[in-house]
Design a protein around this motif. Sequence first.
Motif, PDB file in Angstrom:
ATOM      1  N   MET A  15      21.864  25.342  -3.209  1.00  0.00           N
ATOM      2  CA  MET A  15      22.682  26.298  -3.534  1.00  0.00           C
ATOM      3  C   MET A  15      22.247  27.662  -3.307  1.00  0.00           C
ATOM      4  O   MET A  15      23.070  28.541  -2.824  1.00  0.00           O
ATOM      5  N   ASN A  16      21.064  28.035  -3.610  1.00  0.00           N
ATOM      6  CA  ASN A  16      20.404  29.351  -3.472  1.00  0.00           C
ATOM      7  C   ASN A  16      20.340  29.592  -1.906  1.00  0.00           C
ATOM      8  O   ASN A  16      20.879  30.650  -1.473  1.00  0.00           O
ATOM      9  N   LEU A  17      20.167  28.646  -1.123  1.00  0.00           N
ATOM     10  CA  LEU A  17      20.157  28.821   0.416  1.00  0.00           C
ATOM     11  C   LEU A  17      21.487  28.956   1.182  1.00  0.00           C
ATOM     12  O   LEU A  17      21.622  29.794   1.873  1.00  0.00           O
ATOM     13  N   THR A  18      22.318  28.181   0.368  1.00  0.00           N
ATOM     14  CA  THR A  18      23.746  28.626   0.878  1.00  0.00           C
ATOM     15  C   THR A  18      24.271  30.018   0.517  1.00  0.00           C
ATOM     16  O   THR A  18      24.862  30.459   1.295  1.00  0.00           O
ATOM     17  N   LEU A  19      23.790  30.299  -0.679  1.00  0.00           N
ATOM     18  CA  LEU A  19      24.330  31.879  -0.917  1.00  0.00           C
ATOM     19  C   LEU A  19      23.658  32.693  -0.183  1.00  0.00           C
ATOM     20  O   LEU A  19      24.333  33.632   0.421  1.00  0.00           O
ATOM     21  N   TRP A  20      22.283  32.623   0.394  1.00  0.00           N
ATOM     22  CA  TRP A  20      21.360  33.376   1.231  1.00  0.00           C
ATOM     23  C   TRP A  20      22.114  33.413   2.734  1.00  0.00           C
ATOM     24  O   TRP A  20      22.293  34.491   2.986  1.00  0.00           O
ATOM     25  N   ILE A  21      22.865  32.287   3.074  1.00  0.00           N
ATOM     26  CA  ILE A  21      23.179  32.057   4.172  1.00  0.00           C
ATOM     27  C   ILE A  21      24.698  32.871   4.331  1.00  0.00           C
ATOM     28  O   ILE A  21      25.013  33.611   5.258  1.00  0.00           O
ATOM     29  N   ALA A  22      25.414  32.804   3.350  1.00  0.00           N
ATOM     30  CA  ALA A  22      26.586  33.296   3.223  1.00  0.00           C
ATOM     31  C   ALA A  22      26.568  34.945   2.913  1.00  0.00           C
ATOM     32  O   ALA A  22      27.104  35.671   3.657  1.00  0.00           O
ATOM     33  N   ALA A  23      25.518  35.377   2.449  1.00  0.00           N
ATOM     34  CA  ALA A  23      25.312  36.717   2.227  1.00  0.00           C
ATOM     35  C   ALA A  23      24.715  37.280   3.698  1.00  0.00           C
ATOM     36  O   ALA A  23      25.031  38.318   3.971  1.00  0.00           O
ATOM     37  N   VAL A  75      41.353  36.112   9.156  1.00  0.00           N
ATOM     38  CA  VAL A  75      39.982  36.554   9.301  1.00  0.00           C
ATOM     39  C   VAL A  75      39.099  37.018   8.130  1.00  0.00           C
ATOM     40  O   VAL A  75      38.275  36.856   7.466  1.00  0.00           O
ATOM     41  N   ASN A  76      40.149  38.133   7.608  1.00  0.00           N
ATOM     42  CA  ASN A  76      39.732  38.977   6.524  1.00  0.00           C
ATOM     43  C   ASN A  76      39.784  38.187   5.130  1.00  0.00           C
ATOM     44  O   ASN A  76      39.148  38.155   4.291  1.00  0.00           O
ATOM     45  N   VAL A  77      40.591  37.031   5.181  1.00  0.00           N
ATOM     46  CA  VAL A  77      40.723  36.197   4.039  1.00  0.00           C
ATOM     47  C   VAL A  77      39.432  35.439   4.084  1.00  0.00           C
ATOM     48  O   VAL A  77      38.940  35.084   2.819  1.00  0.00           O
ATOM     49  N   ALA A  78      38.974  34.801   5.081  1.00  0.00           N
ATOM     50  CA  ALA A  78      37.646  34.004   5.355  1.00  0.00           C
ATOM     51  C   ALA A  78      36.496  35.029   4.807  1.00  0.00           C
ATOM     52  O   ALA A  78      35.721  34.541   3.904  1.00  0.00           O
ATOM     53  N   TYR A  79      36.273  36.210   5.172  1.00  0.00           N
ATOM     54  CA  TYR A  79      35.249  37.154   4.637  1.00  0.00           C
ATOM     55  C   TYR A  79      35.515  37.474   3.279  1.00  0.00           C
ATOM     56  O   TYR A  79      34.376  37.403   2.285  1.00  0.00           O
ATOM     57  N   LEU A  80      36.714  37.562   2.734  1.00  0.00           N
ATOM     58  CA  LEU A  80      36.765  37.671   1.111  1.00  0.00           C
ATOM     59  C   LEU A  80      36.384  36.519   0.382  1.00  0.00           C
ATOM     60  O   LEU A  80      35.642  36.685  -0.560  1.00  0.00           O
ATOM     61  N   ALA A  81      36.588  35.433   0.917  1.00  0.00           N
ATOM     62  CA  ALA A  81      36.379  34.277   0.320  1.00  0.00           C
ATOM     63  C   ALA A  81      35.017  33.998   0.315  1.00  0.00           C
ATOM     64  O   ALA A  81      34.307  33.567  -0.753  1.00  0.00           O
ATOM     65  N   LEU A  82      34.037  34.444   1.601  1.00  0.00           N
ATOM     66  CA  LEU A  82      32.819  34.144   1.386  1.00  0.00           C
ATOM     67  C   LEU A  82      32.093  35.185   0.427  1.00  0.00           C
ATOM     68  O   LEU A  82      31.064  34.870  -0.272  1.00  0.00           O
ATOM     69  N   ALA A  83      32.711  36.354   0.395  1.00  0.00           N
ATOM     70  CA  ALA A  83      32.080  37.425  -0.594  1.00  0.00           C
ATOM     71  C   ALA A  83      32.260  36.952  -1.790  1.00  0.00           C
ATOM     72  O   ALA A  83      31.478  37.420  -2.770  1.00  0.00           O
ATOM     73  N   ALA A  84      33.374  36.532  -2.350  1.00  0.00           N
ATOM     74  CA  ALA A  84      33.594  35.837  -3.554  1.00  0.00           C
ATOM     75  C   ALA A  84      32.766  34.756  -3.890  1.00  0.00           C
ATOM     76  O   ALA A  84      32.264  34.672  -5.083  1.00  0.00           O
ATOM     77  N   PHE A  85      32.487  33.598  -2.868  1.00  0.00           N
ATOM     78  CA  PHE A  85      31.514  32.962  -3.257  1.00  0.00           C
ATOM     79  C   PHE A  85      30.073  33.404  -3.604  1.00  0.00           C
ATOM     80  O   PHE A  85      29.394  33.052  -4.523  1.00  0.00           O
ATOM     81  N   VAL A  86      29.572  34.669  -2.706  1.00  0.00           N
ATOM     82  CA  VAL A  86      28.427  35.426  -3.009  1.00  0.00           C
ATOM     83  C   VAL A  86      28.347  36.034  -4.496  1.00  0.00           C
ATOM     84  O   VAL A  86      27.378  35.730  -5.225  1.00  0.00           O
TER      85      VAL A  86
END
Length: 127
Positions: A1-9, A104-115
């Motif tokens: 999970m840590n690696l996935t969060l690093w990739i997302a960030a 596209v902005n919804v996708a970025y928002l989802a990625l930021a929410a995940f982080v």
Amino acid sequence: MNLTLWIAAGLLAVVALASGISKAFVPKAKLAEAPGGEWTAHASAGFVKPLGILEILAAVGLILPAVLDIAPVLVPVTAVCWILLMVGAMITHFRSSEFKFVAVNVAYLALAAFVALGRFGAESFTA
């Protein structure tokens, strides 16, 4: 999970840096001609340029605090700020009928929410 969060960030940081550099350093008239940049034709340079600088700072805030281990809580805080920025971007693109960019902005928002959720939660840097 840590690696996935690093990739997302990291992905968010690349997006923020590229977008920020274009807004901060590309002339507003040229931005207005680019796909997704039509909204800049109706915005002042006094709004677009500082927005670009904020996006560059967001790129830094998503990575550097954790890498340097100096106030790593700034990573999820920056992700929350990015969520707010994406809400504004979605409203702006929706008003301009640029629905592809809203998605596209919804996708970025989802990625930021995940982080944000991951770094405030189980994979916090302080845990």
